[in-house]
Design an enzyme around this catalytic site. Structure first.
Site, PDB file in Angstrom:
ATOM      1  N   THR A  22      20.957  25.280 -49.198  1.00 38.85           N
ATOM      2  CA  THR A  22      22.094  25.858 -48.478  1.00 38.85           C
ATOM      3  C   THR A  22      23.402  25.114 -48.737  1.00 38.85           C
ATOM      4  O   THR A  22      24.487  25.654 -48.462  1.00 38.85           O
ATOM      5  CB  THR A  22      21.844  25.847 -46.958  1.00 38.85           C
ATOM      6  OG1 THR A  22      21.715  24.484 -46.509  1.00 38.85           O
ATOM      7  CG2 THR A  22      20.578  26.615 -46.616  1.00 38.85           C
ATOM      8  N   CYS A  26      23.521  18.128 -41.872  1.00 33.81           N
ATOM      9  CA  CYS A  26      23.391  18.242 -40.418  1.00 33.81           C
ATOM     10  C   CYS A  26      23.098  16.889 -39.786  1.00 33.81           C
ATOM     11  O   CYS A  26      22.766  15.925 -40.472  1.00 33.81           O
ATOM     12  CB  CYS A  26      22.226  19.185 -40.053  1.00 33.81           C
ATOM     13  SG  CYS A  26      22.328  20.844 -40.734  1.00 33.81           S
ATOM     14  N   ARG A  55      28.528  20.498 -47.313  1.00 34.54           N
ATOM     15  CA  ARG A  55      29.527  20.759 -46.281  1.00 34.54           C
ATOM     16  C   ARG A  55      28.873  20.685 -44.903  1.00 34.54           C
ATOM     17  O   ARG A  55      27.658  20.843 -44.771  1.00 34.54           O
ATOM     18  CB  ARG A  55      30.202  22.116 -46.480  1.00 34.54           C
ATOM     19  CG  ARG A  55      29.288  23.313 -46.316  1.00 34.54           C
ATOM     20  CD  ARG A  55      30.066  24.610 -46.557  1.00 34.54           C
ATOM     21  NE  ARG A  55      29.264  25.782 -46.270  1.00 34.54           N
ATOM     22  CZ  ARG A  55      28.430  26.353 -47.109  1.00 34.54           C
ATOM     23  NH1 ARG A  55      28.282  25.840 -48.326  1.00 34.54           N
ATOM     24  NH2 ARG A  55      27.748  27.435 -46.755  1.00 34.54           N
ATOM     25  N   CYS A  57      27.528  21.355 -41.216  1.00 32.44           N
ATOM     26  CA  CYS A  57      26.919  22.470 -40.485  1.00 32.44           C
ATOM     27  C   CYS A  57      27.875  22.925 -39.381  1.00 32.44           C
ATOM     28  O   CYS A  57      28.400  22.110 -38.625  1.00 32.44           O
ATOM     29  CB  CYS A  57      25.593  22.007 -39.875  1.00 32.44           C
ATOM     30  SG  CYS A  57      24.802  23.218 -38.804  1.00 32.44           S
ATOM     31  N   ASP A 429      28.362 -18.179 -16.135  1.00 34.81           N
ATOM     32  CA  ASP A 429      28.997 -17.243 -15.211  1.00 34.81           C
ATOM     33  C   ASP A 429      28.312 -17.293 -13.842  1.00 34.81           C
ATOM     34  O   ASP A 429      27.073 -17.362 -13.742  1.00 34.81           O
ATOM     35  CB  ASP A 429      28.909 -15.829 -15.781  1.00 34.81           C
ATOM     36  CG  ASP A 429      29.516 -14.781 -14.874  1.00 34.81           C
ATOM     37  OD1 ASP A 429      30.751 -14.650 -14.893  1.00 34.81           O
ATOM     38  OD2 ASP A 429      28.757 -14.121 -14.134  1.00 34.81           O
TER      39      ASP A 429
END
Length: 480
Positions: A22, A26, A55, A57, A429
């Site tokens: 595709t 993702c 590219r 999703c 502390d």
């Protein structure tokens, strides 16, 4: 592969998956049905996936994942470079500026980033610009030319080409898909993601309990503060929500958007991996109940390391209320005024250079603390101590400790909240000592330090759980 199959959101930002059939990459938790294993590729960063030609999703928006926790709990070259790139150094000063800040050659930095992150500094900065551009396209009605400039692009053509390549849509199509945009304004409403669980009580409670009037406030269920930024200033409102932190930013210059977002994420420690932290701390039977009661505690950090260092010195051996009063006096006398139409914020915290010109006789606290404060601000103004995201933690500790009046408590407090060292341990502390007594931990600093070795490298988070044993406002989320 198991993380992808189970759509485990804990791994979002740790790595990215890409599908060769595709051309899309993702986050691991993407709700789309996972493809066949032979069609998947794994990348250590969004920039690496983009470099490989994939590219983003449109459904899971991998570019908006929480950042990798790796870069905030390490102090090596790659981690320091990643923090600087996120803070916009490459966009402002280029790769030569990045190299100068780190003290390495451009070639060394490029080689190490490629080896570990899969992309060099320019590609990483480009991926960040693309994310900023998408935010501005989708959340404002700014003209595209102004979006391109604000996102850090040198030309409209580079802006258009990058958006199309990364998101598979032209900028105008991205805006159309987002729906109605607000009127053009410097005010932006964003969602800051995090890895669950998140305990908002400790991080917001601490920030509000120690807030300096005029610089910080709690108003309408949100923590608000002023921001000093490279191109101007800003005001941010941060509101905890069940699955994100709502962020409203008003900026005098939109070029500061990615830097402001990064500093807000750092302030709230949103890129931490709470599951890894809590799992290790639970192994200590004396901490198990504390962790199980309110898991996901974060280390409240800072948006301005020099500011926090100054406030640490002011807070030596005084109550929280007294420290706030002393800081407020400095702010009123030496801070830069700002306008805030939505609340009661009035100033930026004064810079080290402004404080270096102080008349010590006008400071209403003991002479030893005056000496410590002036020595600190002079060293910060002269660049002799680097407390910024590029800083070397070990070197910064040594230089702080060499200053008069800066003892172990101050050094470790600054290391924990300004430098961001997740293993900083304020063993002296008072709150830590009281918790040790209540839990049956060793009481002497040496013995407690030895006992705390089992909590490494997360001792700063252990401190948050130890503080939770006390009845103090830092442990409570204020009412809206």
């Amino acid at each position: 592969m198991r993380a992808v199959r189970s759509r485990d959101s804990r791994f979002d930002g740790w790595f990215f998956t890409a599908v060769v059939t595709t051309g899309i990459y993702c986050r691991p938790s993407c709700p789309v049905v996972p493809p066949k294993a032979e069609n998947m590729r794994f990348y250590p960063s969004a920039a690496a996936a983009q470099l490989a030609g994939f590219r983003a999703c449109k459904r899971c928006r991998p570019d908006a994942s929480p950042g990798s926790p790796e870069w905030n709990h390490r102090a090596d070259l790659v981690a320091r470079a990643m923090r600087l790139i996120a803070d916009g150094v490459v966009d402002r000063d280029g790769v030569p500026g990045l190299a100068a800040r780190l003290g390495y050659s451009e070639r060394q930095i490029e080689r190490q980033l490629l080896a570990e992150v899969g992309a060099g500094p320019l590609a990483l900065a480009r991926a960040q610009r693309a994310q900023t551009a998408r935010l501005l396209v989708e959340t404002t009605a700014l003209p595209m030319a102004e979006v391109a400039l604000a996102a850090g692009f040198r030309s409209i053509r580079a802006f258009n080409d990058t958006v199309r390549e990364v998101f598979g849509l032209a900028p105008t199509e991205l805006r159309r898909r987002a729906g109605t945009c607000p009127a053009t304004s410097g005010a932006l409403s964003l969602r800051l993601p995090f890895r669950a669980p998140l305990c908002p009580d400790n991080v917001f409670g601490h920030l509000v309990a120690t807030a300096v009037p005029g610089v910080e406030e709690w108003r309408g269920g949100a923590y608000r503060r002023t921001l000093r930024l490279p191109h101007g200033h800003g005001v941010v409102a941060l509101r905890p929500m069940p699955d994100h932190v709502a962020c409203r930013l008003s900026l005098t210059d939109l070029r500061d958007l990615p830097i402001a977002i990064n500093r807000c994420r750092r302030l709230l420690d949103l890129d931490a991996d709470p599951v890894a932290v809590d799992d290790l701390l639970r192994e200590d039977p004396l901490l198990t109940e504390l962790v199980d009661k309110n898991p996901g505690r974060r280390v409240p950090r800072t948006v301005d390391s020099a500011e926090f260092a100054v406030r640490t010195v002011l807070g030596q051996q005084v109550s929280t209320a007294a420290a706030r009063t002393l800081a407020a006096r400095l702010v009123t006398a030496h801070g830069e005024p700002v306008d805030d139409d939505e609340g009661g914020l009035t100033h930026l915290f004064p810079s080290p250079s402004a404080l270096a010109a102080l008349d010590p006789e006008r400071l209403a606290f003991p002479r030893a603390r005056r000496r410590a404060l002036l020595a600190l601000v002079e060293a910060l103004a002269a660049g002799e101590i680097d407390l910024e995201v590029s800083g070397d933690w070990r070197q910064a500790r040594a230089r702080l400790a060499a200053l008069p009046g800066i003892g172990p408590w101050s050094v470790e407090s600054i290391a924990m909240r300004a430098l961001g060292d997740p293993d900083a341990f304020v063993v002296s502390d008072l709150g830590v000592r009281l918790a040790a007594r209540e839990l049956g931990l060793p009481r002497t600093p040496a013995a407690l330090t030895a006992r705390a070795a089992a909590w490494r490298p997360w001792r700063a988070y252990a401190v948050q759980y130890l503080w939770a044993t006390g009845d103090h406002a830092i442990n409570t989320l204020p009412a809206a």
